[in-house]
Structures are given as structure tokens and as C-alpha cells.
Design a protein around this motif. Structure first.
Motif, PDB file in Angstrom:
ATOM      1  N   MET A   1       0.849  -1.343  -0.006  1.00  0.00           N
ATOM      2  CA  MET A   1      -0.056  -0.203  -0.005  1.00  0.00           C
ATOM      3  C   MET A   1       0.700   1.165   0.003  1.00  0.00           C
ATOM      4  O   MET A   1       1.916   1.282   0.777  1.00  0.00           O
ATOM      5  N   VAL A   2       0.607   2.083  -1.102  1.00  0.00           N
ATOM      6  CA  VAL A   2       1.382   3.388  -0.941  1.00  0.00           C
ATOM      7  C   VAL A   2       0.338   4.560  -0.902  1.00  0.00           C
ATOM      8  O   VAL A   2      -0.584   4.346  -1.815  1.00  0.00           O
ATOM      9  N   ILE A   3       0.702   5.659  -0.168  1.00  0.00           N
ATOM     10  CA  ILE A   3      -0.238   6.648  -0.223  1.00  0.00           C
ATOM     11  C   ILE A   3       0.283   8.033  -0.932  1.00  0.00           C
ATOM     12  O   ILE A   3       1.556   8.245  -0.781  1.00  0.00           O
ATOM     13  N   ASP A   4      -0.461   8.293  -1.974  1.00  0.00           N
ATOM     14  CA  ASP A   4       0.141   9.590  -2.754  1.00  0.00           C
ATOM     15  C   ASP A   4      -0.155  10.829  -2.086  1.00  0.00           C
ATOM     16  O   ASP A   4      -1.525  11.240  -1.787  1.00  0.00           O
ATOM     17  N   GLY A   5       0.775  11.301  -1.455  1.00  0.00           N
ATOM     18  CA  GLY A   5       0.514  12.616  -0.514  1.00  0.00           C
ATOM     19  C   GLY A   5      -0.103  13.831  -1.301  1.00  0.00           C
ATOM     20  O   GLY A   5      -0.797  14.595  -0.464  1.00  0.00           O
ATOM     21  N   THR A  36       0.650   4.686   9.874  1.00  0.00           N
ATOM     22  CA  THR A  36       1.557   3.872   9.735  1.00  0.00           C
ATOM     23  C   THR A  36       1.253   2.610   8.869  1.00  0.00           C
ATOM     24  O   THR A  36      -0.120   2.286   9.342  1.00  0.00           O
ATOM     25  N   HIS A  37       1.867   2.011   8.319  1.00  0.00           N
ATOM     26  CA  HIS A  37       1.464   0.966   7.446  1.00  0.00           C
ATOM     27  C   HIS A  37       2.688  -0.441   7.913  1.00  0.00           C
ATOM     28  O   HIS A  37       3.902   0.135   7.391  1.00  0.00           O
ATOM     29  N   THR A  38       2.304  -1.380   8.325  1.00  0.00           N
ATOM     30  CA  THR A  38       2.869  -2.408   8.527  1.00  0.00           C
ATOM     31  C   THR A  38       2.728  -3.631   7.421  1.00  0.00           C
ATOM     32  O   THR A  38       1.693  -4.293   7.471  1.00  0.00           O
ATOM     33  N   PRO A  39       3.561  -3.439   6.306  1.00  0.00           N
ATOM     34  CA  PRO A  39       3.284  -4.594   5.176  1.00  0.00           C
ATOM     35  C   PRO A  39       3.087  -5.903   5.688  1.00  0.00           C
ATOM     36  O   PRO A  39       2.219  -6.676   4.966  1.00  0.00           O
ATOM     37  N   GLY A  40       3.788  -6.441   6.778  1.00  0.00           N
ATOM     38  CA  GLY A  40       3.689  -7.714   7.078  1.00  0.00           C
ATOM     39  C   GLY A  40       2.363  -8.142   7.564  1.00  0.00           C
ATOM     40  O   GLY A  40       1.966  -9.231   7.793  1.00  0.00           O
ATOM     41  N   ASP A  41       1.432  -7.042   7.765  1.00  0.00           N
ATOM     42  CA  ASP A  41       0.202  -7.322   8.400  1.00  0.00           C
ATOM     43  C   ASP A  41      -0.845  -7.085   7.347  1.00  0.00           C
ATOM     44  O   ASP A  41      -2.016  -7.340   7.584  1.00  0.00           O
ATOM     45  N   CYS A  42      -0.347  -6.609   6.303  1.00  0.00           N
ATOM     46  CA  CYS A  42      -1.364  -6.345   5.211  1.00  0.00           C
ATOM     47  C   CYS A  42      -1.729  -7.474   4.435  1.00  0.00           C
ATOM     48  O   CYS A  42      -0.944  -8.319   4.053  1.00  0.00           O
ATOM     49  N   VAL A  43      -2.995  -7.582   4.084  1.00  0.00           N
ATOM     50  CA  VAL A  43      -3.652  -8.882   3.551  1.00  0.00           C
ATOM     51  C   VAL A  43      -4.038  -8.378   1.793  1.00  0.00           C
ATOM     52  O   VAL A  43      -4.706  -9.162   1.223  1.00  0.00           O
ATOM     53  N   LYS A  44      -3.712  -7.187   1.697  1.00  0.00           N
ATOM     54  CA  LYS A  44      -4.160  -6.552   0.343  1.00  0.00           C
ATOM     55  C   LYS A  44      -5.683  -6.881   0.086  1.00  0.00           C
ATOM     56  O   LYS A  44      -6.056  -7.132  -1.305  1.00  0.00           O
ATOM     57  N   CYS A  45      -6.659  -6.360   1.011  1.00  0.00           N
ATOM     58  CA  CYS A  45      -7.903  -6.825   0.869  1.00  0.00           C
ATOM     59  C   CYS A  45      -8.492  -5.424  -0.046  1.00  0.00           C
ATOM     60  O   CYS A  45      -9.540  -5.690  -0.647  1.00  0.00           O
ATOM     61  N   GLY A  46      -7.782  -4.460  -0.172  1.00  0.00           N
ATOM     62  CA  GLY A  46      -8.151  -3.291  -0.877  1.00  0.00           C
ATOM     63  C   GLY A  46      -9.366  -2.138   0.004  1.00  0.00           C
ATOM     64  O   GLY A  46      -9.649  -1.354  -0.699  1.00  0.00           O
ATOM     65  N   SER A  47      -9.733  -2.643   1.227  1.00  0.00           N
ATOM     66  CA  SER A  47     -10.476  -1.743   1.965  1.00  0.00           C
ATOM     67  C   SER A  47     -10.094  -0.141   2.016  1.00  0.00           C
ATOM     68  O   SER A  47     -10.610   0.652   1.995  1.00  0.00           O
ATOM     69  N   CYS A  48      -8.750  -0.120   2.354  1.00  0.00           N
ATOM     70  CA  CYS A  48      -8.250   1.299   2.448  1.00  0.00           C
ATOM     71  C   CYS A  48      -8.459   2.004   0.831  1.00  0.00           C
ATOM     72  O   CYS A  48      -8.714   3.091   0.862  1.00  0.00           O
ATOM     73  N   ARG A  49      -8.230   1.187  -0.174  1.00  0.00           N
ATOM     74  CA  ARG A  49      -7.971   1.844  -1.389  1.00  0.00           C
ATOM     75  C   ARG A  49      -9.544   2.330  -1.696  1.00  0.00           C
ATOM     76  O   ARG A  49      -9.953   3.277  -2.487  1.00  0.00           O
ATOM     77  N   ASP A  50     -10.582   1.381  -1.285  1.00  0.00           N
ATOM     78  CA  ASP A  50     -11.973   1.478  -1.666  1.00  0.00           C
ATOM     79  C   ASP A  50     -12.627   2.662  -0.726  1.00  0.00           C
ATOM     80  O   ASP A  50     -13.614   3.347  -1.303  1.00  0.00           O
ATOM     81  N   VAL A  51     -12.244   2.844   0.302  1.00  0.00           N
ATOM     82  CA  VAL A  51     -12.497   3.774   1.226  1.00  0.00           C
ATOM     83  C   VAL A  51     -11.910   5.137   0.958  1.00  0.00           C
ATOM     84  O   VAL A  51     -12.664   6.354   1.368  1.00  0.00           O
ATOM     85  N   CYS A  52     -10.800   5.322   0.283  1.00  0.00           N
ATOM     86  CA  CYS A  52     -10.129   6.786   0.063  1.00  0.00           C
ATOM     87  C   CYS A  52     -11.057   7.502  -0.765  1.00  0.00           C
ATOM     88  O   CYS A  52     -11.368   7.224  -1.778  1.00  0.00           O
ATOM     89  N   PRO A  53     -11.391   8.759  -0.187  1.00  0.00           N
ATOM     90  CA  PRO A  53     -12.355   9.620  -1.096  1.00  0.00           C
ATOM     91  C   PRO A  53     -11.451  10.303  -2.153  1.00  0.00           C
ATOM     92  O   PRO A  53     -12.121  10.831  -3.236  1.00  0.00           O
ATOM     93  N   SER A  54     -10.325  10.196  -2.099  1.00  0.00           N
ATOM     94  CA  SER A  54      -9.457  11.085  -3.081  1.00  0.00           C
ATOM     95  C   SER A  54      -8.577  10.327  -3.888  1.00  0.00           C
ATOM     96  O   SER A  54      -7.747  10.393  -4.646  1.00  0.00           O
ATOM     97  N   ASP A  55      -8.762   8.884  -4.070  1.00  0.00           N
ATOM     98  CA  ASP A  55      -8.167   7.732  -4.732  1.00  0.00           C
ATOM     99  C   ASP A  55      -6.478   8.019  -4.641  1.00  0.00           C
ATOM    100  O   ASP A  55      -5.977   8.009  -5.541  1.00  0.00           O
ATOM    101  N   ALA A  56      -6.215   8.098  -3.228  1.00  0.00           N
ATOM    102  CA  ALA A  56      -4.847   8.339  -3.009  1.00  0.00           C
ATOM    103  C   ALA A  56      -4.165   7.107  -2.737  1.00  0.00           C
ATOM    104  O   ALA A  56      -2.838   7.118  -2.674  1.00  0.00           O
TER     105      ALA A  56
END
Length: 107
Positions: A1-5, A36-56
Motif C-alpha cells: 500500500m502506498v499513499i500519494d501525499g 503507519t503501514h505495516t506491510p507484514g500485517d497487510c492482506v491486500k484486501c483493498g478496503s483502504c483503497r476503496d474507502v479513500c475519497p481521493s483515490d490516493a
């Protein structure tokens, strides 16, 4: 997961909706805030991407193994964005309805 600032609006909804806790909010004593994002705990479900109102948020197809096994945490410092408040008590709800094409429900 990467956030575009440059696109991020600092709502931190990604952390609120992360089912595994891989994304977590932080508020430092000096006023710095973000996630903070911990990649080892991420399951790539996409919830973060889907809820992001600015597609960041972008989900990476491949990540270095060291990110997964080394306990790495990526810190994304966010900038508070000014909000124009009106006399509308439903302003936040109305804004999210616009951002999510009406797919927001009240309890």
C-alpha cells in the motif's frame, strides 16, 4: 500500500477501515499526525483503497520480502486540510454521499 501525499486529504479513513490493523493512526505530541503501514500485517484486501475519497492509495503487486519479514513500518505524515463549515448539520454526511456516489447510510 502506498499513499500519494499530493492526493491525500488526511481523513485517515484508511486506518479506520483496515480490518487487520496494518494501517494505524498516530498523533504525536508535537501535533504531527498521520498513519503507519505495516506491510507484514497487510492482506491486500483493498478496503483502504476503496474507502479513500481521493483515490490516493495504490496497492502494490509486489513488495520486497524484507518489508514482510523485517517488521518494517512505513510512516505517512499527513497535513491537516482546512474544512469550510456551514450551518448544515449534515455537511459531513452529504460530502461523503457525494464522494461515494450516495453509498453512505446513517444508523
Amino acid at each position: 500500500m502506498v499513499i500519494d501525499g499530493t492526493k491525500c486529504v488526511s481523513c485517515r479513513m484508511c486506518a479506520t477501515f483496515c480490518p487487520t490493523g496494518a494501517i494505524a493512526k498516530f498523533d504525536d505530541a508535537d501535533g504531527t499526525l498521520g498513519v503507519t503501514h505495516t506491510p507484514g500485517d497487510c492482506v491486500k484486501c483493498g478496503s483502504c483503497r476503496d474507502v479513500c475519497p481521493s483515490d490516493a492509495i495504490t496497492l502494490l503487486d509486489a513488495v520486497p520480502a524484507s518489508w514482510l519479514t523485517g517488521g518494517n513500518r512505513h510512516r505517512y505524515v499527513m497535513t491537516l486540510r482546512p474544512v469550510s463549515l456551514t450551518d448544515n448539520p449534515h455537511q459531513i454526511l452529504d460530502t461523503f454521499r457525494l464522494d461515494f456516489n450516495g453509498d453512505i447510510f446513517e444508523r
